[in-house]
Design an enzyme around this catalytic site. Structure first.
Site, PDB file in Angstrom:
ATOM      1  N   GLU A 182      -3.064  -9.052   2.573  1.00 23.49           N
ATOM      2  CA  GLU A 182      -3.600  -9.729   3.763  1.00 23.49           C
ATOM      3  C   GLU A 182      -5.109  -9.556   3.900  1.00 23.49           C
ATOM      4  O   GLU A 182      -5.743 -10.229   4.715  1.00 23.49           O
ATOM      5  CB  GLU A 182      -2.875  -9.234   5.024  1.00 23.49           C
ATOM      6  CG  GLU A 182      -3.300  -7.876   5.537  1.00 23.49           C
ATOM      7  CD  GLU A 182      -2.708  -6.682   4.793  1.00 23.49           C
ATOM      8  OE1 GLU A 182      -2.905  -5.547   5.266  1.00 23.49           O
ATOM      9  OE2 GLU A 182      -2.058  -6.888   3.741  1.00 23.49           O
ATOM     10  N   CYS A 232       0.853  -1.198   0.000  1.00 24.88           N
ATOM     11  CA  CYS A 232       0.000   0.000   0.000  1.00 24.88           C
ATOM     12  C   CYS A 232       0.891   1.250   0.000  1.00 24.88           C
ATOM     13  O   CYS A 232       1.646   1.465  -0.936  1.00 24.88           O
ATOM     14  CB  CYS A 232      -0.982  -0.045   1.165  1.00 24.88           C
ATOM     15  SG  CYS A 232      -2.370   1.095   0.966  1.00 24.88           S
ATOM     16  N   HIS A 237      -3.919  -4.484  -0.422  1.00 27.03           N
ATOM     17  CA  HIS A 237      -3.573  -5.156   0.830  1.00 27.03           C
ATOM     18  C   HIS A 237      -3.680  -6.668   0.620  1.00 27.03           C
ATOM     19  O   HIS A 237      -4.784  -7.208   0.636  1.00 27.03           O
ATOM     20  CB  HIS A 237      -4.534  -4.730   1.945  1.00 27.03           C
ATOM     21  CG  HIS A 237      -4.388  -3.305   2.354  1.00 27.03           C
ATOM     22  ND1 HIS A 237      -3.523  -2.905   3.347  1.00 27.03           N
ATOM     23  CD2 HIS A 237      -4.983  -2.180   1.902  1.00 27.03           C
ATOM     24  CE1 HIS A 237      -3.594  -1.599   3.500  1.00 27.03           C
ATOM     25  NE2 HIS A 237      -4.471  -1.134   2.629  1.00 27.03           N
TER      26      HIS A 237
END
Length: 208
Positions: A185, A80, A183
């Site tokens: 995750e 990011c 992102h």
């Protein structure tokens, strides 16, 4: 050895760290030069403004440490804002110098009929599917939240794009240095597989 997650006072350290641990790797959240350079791989997370992040990195001396890690063979991943910081300059709230690991600039989305920030699930297009980061993967959707996007100076550094009115930089890479605008995750199975592929490049022992 562990995967070092750079702690410079701005970043989604907890969510990134937990994702890495879920993939079976040991993590170390640290701002210590020796620990970062001794790790098998380095992750530079980031949430917030480009200029503020660079101030934090410089005040802590971590800008030089990240550059040192990037100059070696140690795999580095910016996530990011962390990806944006890898570039030469950013124009968020004025022009600021970045880490200049990858040549290019980070600019705001132009005013249009599209909403800013760009937020939600968008499909990736792999431009260099032969890259080891994409091993065994098919392109799919990942989760973005950003108002600024990177423009690479070298087209070979652009590994994947997404479409948001125009092609938008999604993944960059040169040598062992990588960046993901989204992102991983928070991006479901594909995001975790991309993160897993990066971690496998570090040579660290994991169960992924």
């Amino acid at each position: 050895m562990a995967i070092a997650i750079v702690d410079y006072g701005m970043g989604n350290l907890h969510s990134v760290g937990k994702a890495v641990e879920r993939l079976g790797y040991e993590t170390l959240v640290t701002g210590e030069r020796e620990a970062i350079l001794a790790a098998d791989g380095v992750i530079l997370p980031g949430v917030g403004a480009f200029g503020d992040a660079m101030v934090h990195l410089r005040e802590t001396g971590l800008d030089g440490v990240v550059k040192e890690a990037a100059a070696g063979l140690k795999p580095l991943l910016g996530i990011c804002l962390g990806m944006q910081l890898l570039f030469s300059t950013g124009e968020e709230h004025g022009e600021h110098e970045g880490l200049d690991i990858l040549p290019g600039k980070v600019v705001r989305f132009a005013p249009s009929e599209l909403k800013v920030p760009h937020m939600g699930w968008n499909r990736l297009e792999f431009l260099h599917p032969e890259n080891p980061l994409f091993a065994g993967l098919d392109a799919g959707h990942v989760y973005f939240v950003h108002s600024y996007h990177a423009i690479t100076e070298n087209k070979d550094d652009l590994l994947a794009v997404t479409d948001y009115g125009h092609p938008v930089t999604a993944i960059v890479g040169r040598g062992s240095n990588f960046g993901m605008q989204f992102h991983p995750e928070k991006s479901g199975e594909l995001g975790m597989k991309l993160l897993s592929n990066f971690l496998s490049l570090t040579g660290a022992s994991g169960t992924a």
